[in-house]
Design an enzyme around this catalytic site. Structure first.
Site, PDB file in Angstrom:
ATOM      1  N   ASP A  15      50.021 122.782  95.956  1.00  0.00           N
ATOM      2  CA  ASP A  15      50.466 122.499  94.596  1.00  0.00           C
ATOM      3  C   ASP A  15      50.391 123.747  93.719  1.00  0.00           C
ATOM      4  OD1 ASP A  15      51.636 120.403  93.336  1.00  0.00           O
ATOM      5  OD2 ASP A  15      49.797 119.465  92.631  1.00  0.00           O
ATOM      6  N   ASP A  65      50.458 112.771  93.043  1.00  0.00           N
ATOM      7  CA  ASP A  65      49.265 112.837  92.206  1.00  0.00           C
ATOM      8  C   ASP A  65      48.553 111.498  92.125  1.00  0.00           C
ATOM      9  OD1 ASP A  65      49.767 115.511  91.669  1.00  0.00           O
ATOM     10  OD2 ASP A  65      51.075 115.024  89.994  1.00  0.00           O
TER      11      ASP A  65
END
Length: 501
Positions: A351, A411
């Site tokens: 990420d 997420d």
């Protein structure tokens, strides 16, 4: 199928930023008895000119549509046509400053440049024309067409740029959805684990339970391979987005329909009514499950057809997305804390790299993660791997590229797998949900921290940068405080001694 779906779910793992300060609003008004008004997105250069922050200080000009010309030569348009007006011309090959110089010399008071490409603020060097005083802004060509169709040929326009809100209430809705989904998915995983453990104590139920078992367990090797494939797929999406986006849409429709069915079937299974069955081959099928399957397929199909309808399609996408995340948090099992640390750690690096590092590599200086999530190169089709909630505070963001607050499925799912492991560990050790509750609270704290940093920095944030440390550290501290770190780290090796109470 499950691994492929989780793969693209994890591809979009960052919160998207608010728009930058060089996007504003064109307020257009018709000349009827009850004049219609409408707002449109513009891009301007704040180093060239500052726009008023509200309509109270804005000056209206009559709009002259000259999109039949590019205004690269002063002879293209008679001077009288442009005097004291707001002029809109096509983008063309000459520079913005060349157009502005011509428009100002012919008496125009505002220059709008219609573009069929993605809007970006003018970037010419203004020192080449120190005497430039008229506002210059880019506007979408389709908005000019819509303006005339909606408001008529006699239109007055003005430009302004309201300040961006420090916080949008849509973030509260995003927060509640994320925490609810993680908590419920992990709890559901714990219920399934309890049923599995009870089945091991009854030899007669063991075979029946094995046939119903749908869980998929990650190993250390598959975790590493999964992250590598995530990187490859994200890069492929960046370069071949135009084609692959439709593959992702198709996969989302299939996966979300299956997930919605599994979620609703679990609820319907608790209802002791309407259990009539029909015989199909060698199987007995409940009639209500047939109708449920048809409903779930129809819901996914309706979303696919109306996915670009911003007024309500986001509600259906969020419902399908929540069902998808719930089903995967329940279905995909992490065997031990070691695998959780490897998965969350590698995806955290993934990420951070694709949000913060890739802008130094790409030609346009944009993050690959943010570009793919937003649809690179102005592509109208967006990846359906996000929870979307309309922005509730009025600003240029509601008209430009970011009318929604977004949170990637990754997420929710990735930290949710750790919370689910904590819930199963509670079940296996009869620890009164202390791991589950602690990790869920840590996830909520990580989400709040993400929103705070997003508001302060006003740039795309990899949410896992805050969610992973919060959840991993909290889980570790609980295990260490309870002197169960060894069992928590190794996972399933201690399950043999479990007995139902």
């Amino acid at each position: 199928m499950r691994a492929a779906v989780l793969l693209w779910a994890a591809l979009c793992g960052s919160l998207l930023p608010p728009i930058n300060g060089d996007e504003g609003i064109l307020h257009a008004s018709g000349n009827g008895v009850t004049p219609l008004t409408k707002d449109y997105c513009i891009a301007y250069n704040s180093n060239w000119i500052s726009l008023p922050s509200s309509l109270d200080n804005a000056t209206f000009r009559s709009l002259e549509n000259l999109t039949s010309t590019v205004l690269c030569d002063s002879s293209e348009v008679p001077a009288a046509v442009m005097k004291d007006k707001a002029v809109v011309v096509m983008r063309g090959n000459c520079t913005f400053l060349e157009k502005a110089k011509i428009a100002q010399s012919l008496g125009a008071k505002m220059l709008l440049i219609a573009s069929k490409a993605r809007l970006s603020p003018p970037s010419d060097n203004k020192t080449d024309l120190e005497n430039l005083s008229l506002p210059v802004a880019l506007i979408r060509y389709n908005d000019i067409v819509d303006m005339q169709l909606t408001l008529g040929n006699e239109i007055n326009v003005t430009l302004y740029s309201p300040p961006l809100p420090e916080f949008d209430c849509s973030m509260v809705v995003i927060f509640l959805i994320a925490v609810f989904t993680v908590a419920l998915g992990a709890y559901w995983s714990g219920v399934a684990e309890l049923e599995n453990l009870k089945a091991t104590a009854s030899p007669g139920d063991r075979e029946t339970r094995r046939k119903k078992e749908e869980n998929v367990t990650f190993t250390t090797l598959t975790v590493v391979l999964f992250v590598v494939i995530c990187c490859v797929m994200l890069i492929l999406l960046y370069f071949f987005y135009r084609w692959l986006v439709y593959v992702i849409i198709l996969v989302f429709c299939l996966a979300s329909a299956m997930s919605l069915y599994n979620c609703l079937a679990a609820l319907i299974g608790e209802i002791p009514f309407g259990q009539c069955r029909i015989v199909c081959g060698n199987r007995n099928i409940e009639v209500r499950l047939i109708f449920l399957a048809a409903f779930c397929i129809a819901a996914a199909a309706v979303w696919a057809v109306f996915r670009n309808e911003d007024r309500w399609a986001w509600i259906l996408q969020d419902i399908l997305g929540i069902a998808f995340c719930l089903n995967f948090i329940k279905t995909l099992k992490m065997p031990n804390f070691k695998s959780c640390v490897i998965l969350l750690g590698l995806l955290l690096l993934y990420d951070v790299f694709f949000v913060f590092i890739t802008p130094f590599i790409t030609k346009n200086g944009a993050s690959i993660m943010v570009e793919v999530a937003a649809g690179p190169f102005g592509n109208s089709e967006k990846l359906p791997v996000v929870i979307r909630v309309p922005r509730l505070e009025f600003s240029a963001a509601t008209l430009c590229d970011m009318p929604f607050s977004l949170l990637g499925f990754g997420d929710i799912i990735v930290p949710g797998l750790l919370v689910a492991y904590c819930r199963r560990f509670d079940v296996q050790t009869s620890s009164s949900s202390v791991y589950y509750v602690s990790c869920t609270i840590a996830y909520a704290v990580g989400m709040v921290l993400t929103f705070v940093v997003l508001a302060l920095m006003k740039m795309g944030q990899p949410a896992l940068l805050y969610l992973v440390p919060c959840t991993l550290i909290t889980s570790s501290l609980v295990a260490w405080r309870r002197k169960e770190m060894k069992k928590f780290w190794k996972g399933s090796s201690y399950q043999v001694g479990w007995m139902p109470r």
